[in-house]
Write an enzyme that holds these catalytic residues in place. Structure first.
Site, short mmCIF file in Angstrom:
data_model
loop_
_atom_site.label_atom_id
_atom_site.label_comp_id
_atom_site.label_asym_id
_atom_site.label_seq_id
_atom_site.Cartn_x
_atom_site.Cartn_y
_atom_site.Cartn_z
N ASP A 111 -32.37 46.77 -22.65
CA ASP A 111 -32.18 45.50 -21.94
C ASP A 111 -32.90 44.34 -22.63
OD1 ASP A 111 -30.97 47.16 -20.14
OD2 ASP A 111 -32.08 46.45 -18.39
N HIS A 144 -36.33 48.59 -23.39
CA HIS A 144 -36.19 47.17 -23.76
C HIS A 144 -36.40 47.03 -25.25
CE1 HIS A 144 -37.19 47.29 -19.46
NE2 HIS A 144 -36.48 46.17 -19.36
ZN ZN Z 1 -34.20 42.79 -17.84
#
Ligand code: ZN
Length: 633
Positions: free
Chosen positions: A38, A180
């Site tokens: 993400d 991430h």
């Molecule tokens: Zn996010």
């Protein structure tokens, strides 16, 4: 709603971190994991892509629209390497705090940025920032929402070792893992975890693939955090395969893929996306050409790798084969640069056959076949021919044919000249004008001016090949026409007519013909013989000029092919030498009336006859491909 989502997330966290193994179900197929990243793309994304590529892993990237423009090449690479592009809003707003219009803008603006890599018309799954969404947000976004099952809290603990351990400990079959790629430690931790999990037998797939392989369809308005094993694994998307056929100077290429997959292709480059051409049927190309193609259930992350096929060889035309009367064979190429090859004895020629370098003198009785080809060329269809025992060149008559010897003799003696250019046309139907011409040649006689003048059939073309022959035969009572004053030279000659014409010819030559009483009894179709024709058929069968078929029929109303005419002509020559001469007597009233019976039994069109060549004479081999131009036999 937001609260519910948060509670749900907490539950997932607990299960994701605690549950080491997945549900204990009987499993078939691979253990699958979907690893997702993400908040990118960012400065570490391309390093992550390198690591994923090395490991053969496809991931899913939930990106922020505002970041995509900063790393356009990274996003394009991501897409081309088979990863799934996905939507994480434009700027990481909590979507539940936004109005419908604002939500729509967050989603659509990001989609449009992603379209620059994936092409217009691509659909993107959405992950809500903070995992915060409700049914209103889902409806406005108009896409399936993807949650997660394993959260290693990599944004909190920036430590690759910790991230790795949490991912490894949390993973179970069917789980979606959240990471991430904007943290360097997450990239390192993810790659290290992948190594361990691959060793444990996990296969990393995109979110779209995880669900497709298990036979699940992602629905708009639903959210998903895993796809548990259910006994179904449809397997990875197979690469498309190529096949071709040669059509003239071009190739017709067929691309095939596994059931249900669509094929996207290009002849320009391998950068395929949603806007590339969709394959709907064979493609016609002119070499040299390369075709790139991929098989896809979804071009965004659920497709095969792009494969290419080059077509460098040129289609090659069949060479021209010619054989002179003296047996000199020449081959002429019809494709620039292609080499020519030939083989004897009917053997199929190939580029391993003898290379043609100039005219070759053949021995009588030789069958030759030739082709064109060589490096950079496809091998052409073969051209074939026979230099016969009697020195004829036939493109369409071979020693293995049942009519070979008779055709060779008929051609040698000049009764039949063929249709030009080496084509004999053995399976072409024989016309009335042709049969009479053959007899005229056979007789060696000539027609007089008076006889020509007396010949008044209404439908004869002056200067046609049959003109003299018809007048000659008419003057000698061998043929007469129809009641309406026509001769119908271009009509197929039927076997019972043929019987009469041969009988009249032999009578004209002064031969005594057997009556042949009872000779028709053996034919199962004797009742089909017209009354006027029966005495002739009977006589010709009795003296052996014409025969019935193996199945016991005579087929009186079927036509005859040219090969049969050759056989009968050769028999005629033998018969003439053995039949006794007829006693000379006063000629009685001649035939005309009997012949009027023909009128009603000859239909205008005899085209149905073509297929029904009498069976005795069908030791048939392959049809000649050569075009037949003329009528003249
Ligand atoms: Zn996010």
């Amino acid at each position: 709603m937001k609260r519910m989502a948060m509670i749900f997330m907490a539950l997932v966290l607990v299960f994701g971190l605690v549950a080491v193994a997945g549900p204990v179900e009987a499993k078939t197929g691979g253990k699958l994991l979907a690893i997702t990243f993400d908040d990118g793309p960012g400065p570490y994304t391309s390093r992550l892509l390198d690591g994923l590529k090395k490991r053969g892993v496809h991931a899913t990237f939930f990106m922020l629209g505002q970041n995509v423009g900063n790393y356009p090449e990274t996003v394009t690479r991501m897409y081309r390497e088979g990863h799934q592009l996905a939507n994480h809003s434009w700027d990481h707003s909590d979507l539940t705090d936004l109005s419908n219009d604002e939500v729509r803008r967050q989603i659509n603006d990001t989609n449009q940025r992603l379209n620059r890599a994936a092409g217009k018309g691509t659909s993107y799954v959405v992950r809500a920032p903070y995992g915060s969404f409700n049914s209103r947000v889902m409806e406005v976004a108009g896409a399936p929402f993807i949650y997660w099952a394993v959260d290693p809290l990599d944004w909190q603990d920036r430590d690759a070792e910790i991230v790795k351990n949490r991912v490894v400990d949390g993973a179970y079959d069917g789980a979606i893992i959240l990471l991430h790629d904007i943290h360097s430690t997450s990239v390192d931790g993810a790659l290290a975890a992948i190594d361990i999990l691959q060793d444990e037998g996990y296969e990393f797939v995109t979110v779209n693939e995880l669900f497709r392989r298990r036979g699940k369809v992602l629905e708009v308005g639903e959210s998903y955090h895993r796809c548990s094993p259910n006994g179904t694994d449809l397997g990875p998307v197979q690469k498309p395969t190529f096949s071709y056929e040669i059509v003239g100077d071009q190739l017709r290429v067929t691309i095939s893929a596994q059931k249900g997959a669509e094929i996207y292709y290009s002849t320009e480059n391998g950068n395929l996306n949603q806007e590339s051409k969709k394959y709907t049927g064979p493609i016609t190309i002119t070499p040299p050409t390369i075709i790139w193609a991929t098989a896809a259930y979804n071009m965004n992350g659920s497709r095969s790798e792009v494969v290419s096929q080059s077509y460098n060889r040129k289609p090659t035309k069949t060479p021209i084969l010619d054989i002179q009367k003296n047996g000199q064979m020449t081959l002429t190429s019809r494709t620039n640069g292609a080499k020519l090859y030939y083989a004897f004895g009917g053997e199929a020629p190939s580029t391993s056959s003898t290379l043609y370098t100039g005219p070759v003198t053949l021995k009588p009785g030789t069958v030759v076949r030739a082709c064109a080809g060589g490096e950079g060329y496809f091998t052409s269809e073969s051209a074939g021919g026979t230099y016969s025992h009697l020195g004829n060149f036939f493109r369409d008559v071979f020693p293995k044919d049942w009519f070979y010897e008779e055709v060779d003799q008929a051609a040698h003696k000049g009764y039949m000249n063929g249709l030009g250019n080496g084509i004999f046309g053995p399976r072409k139907m024989l016309h009335r004008g042709q049969l009479v011409t053959l007899l005229y040649r056979y007789s060696g006689e000539t027609v007089t001016k008076e006889e020509m003048a007396a010949c008044t059939f209404k439908d004869l073309q002056p200067n046609s090949y049959y003109m003299e022959a018809v007048c000659w035969a008419n003057a000698r009572g061998i043929v007469d026409g129809y009641k309406d004053g026509k001769f119908r030279p271009n009509q197929n000659v039927r076997r019972q007519e043929m019987s009469k014409i041969f009988a009249e010819f032999l009578a004209y030559r002064g031969k005594s013909l057997p009556d042949g009483e009872g000779a028709l009894e053996k034919f199962t179709d004797k009742d089909e013989i017209s009354a006027w024709a029966a005495p002739y058929v009977q006589s010709m069968v009795a003296c052996g000029l014409l025969e019935g078929n193996k199945d016991g029929t005579f087929h009186p109303k079927h036509g005859a092919v040219r090969a049969q005419a050759a056989v009968v002509l050769v028999r005629l020559a033998q018969l003439e030498s053995t039949l006794p001469d007829a006693p000379v007597e006063e000629p009685e009233e001649t035939v005309p009336e009997t012949l009027t019976g023909i009128e009603e039994t000859v239909p205008e069109t005899l085209t149905g006859v073509e297929e029904t060549v009498s069976e005795t004479l069908t030791g048939v081999v392959e049809e000649s491909q050569a075009p037949v131009v003329e009528e003249n036999p």
